[in-house]
Write a protein that holds these residues in place. Structure first.
Motif, PDB file in Angstrom:
ATOM      1  N   GLU A  70      20.350  14.674  36.816  1.00 35.14           N
ATOM      2  CA  GLU A  70      21.619  15.034  37.442  1.00 35.14           C
ATOM      3  C   GLU A  70      22.770  14.267  36.799  1.00 35.14           C
ATOM      4  O   GLU A  70      23.839  14.837  36.540  1.00 35.14           O
ATOM      5  N   ALA A  71      22.573  12.981  36.529  1.00 35.50           N
ATOM      6  CA  ALA A  71      23.614  12.174  35.876  1.00 35.50           C
ATOM      7  C   ALA A  71      23.890  12.711  34.472  1.00 35.50           C
ATOM      8  O   ALA A  71      25.049  12.792  34.045  1.00 35.50           O
ATOM      9  N   TRP A  72      22.832  13.080  33.756  1.00 32.03           N
ATOM     10  CA  TRP A  72      22.986  13.664  32.418  1.00 32.03           C
ATOM     11  C   TRP A  72      23.815  14.945  32.485  1.00 32.03           C
ATOM     12  O   TRP A  72      24.774  15.121  31.743  1.00 32.03           O
ATOM     13  N   ASP A  73      23.438  15.837  33.400  1.00 35.37           N
ATOM     14  CA  ASP A  73      24.146  17.112  33.542  1.00 35.37           C
ATOM     15  C   ASP A  73      25.587  16.910  33.959  1.00 35.37           C
ATOM     16  O   ASP A  73      26.497  17.581  33.458  1.00 35.37           O
ATOM     17  N   ASP A  74      25.844  15.980  34.876  1.00 32.31           N
ATOM     18  CA  ASP A  74      27.214  15.690  35.308  1.00 32.31           C
ATOM     19  C   ASP A  74      28.037  15.158  34.137  1.00 32.31           C
ATOM     20  O   ASP A  74      29.197  15.551  33.956  1.00 32.31           O
TER      21      ASP A  74
END
Length: 78
Positions: A70-74
Motif C-alpha cells: 500500500e505504501a509503495w502504491d501510494d
C-alpha cells in the motif's frame, strides 16, 4: 527514501527513484542490505545477511507485506 518500519535495528524502506521496478523493499542494517520482492517474497539481492537473518527478515516482510505494498502504491501512484 521512505522508511516503512524499523525492527531490531533493521530499516525497511524503498528508494524514491525506483520507478518501473516491481514492488519491493530494501532492508538495511549496519553495512548489510537485502532486497525482497513483495509479490512473492523472493530475495532479489543479499549483501551480507546470514541465512538465519534472511529467514527472520522474510517473516517480518510477510507480516507487513500488505502495508508495504500500500505504501509503495501510494508513493508511486499505482
Amino acid at each position: 527514501m521512505p522508511t516503512l518500519l524499523v525492527w531490531k535495528g533493521h530499516r525497511f524502506l524503498f528508494y524514491s527513484k525506483e520507478i518501473g521496478e516491481p514492488p519491493h523493499v530494501h532492508v538495511l542494517k549496519d553495512a548489510k542490505q537485502l532486497k525482497v520482492w513483495l509479490r512473492d517474497l523472493g530475495v532479489a539481492r543479499n549483501a551480507g545477511f546470514a541465512e538465519h537473518e534472511v529467514n527472520a527478515i522474510l517473516k517480518v516482510v510477510a507480516q507487513h507485506r500488505q502495508s508495504f505494498e500500500e505504501a509503495w502504491d501510494d508513493y508511486f501512484g499505482h
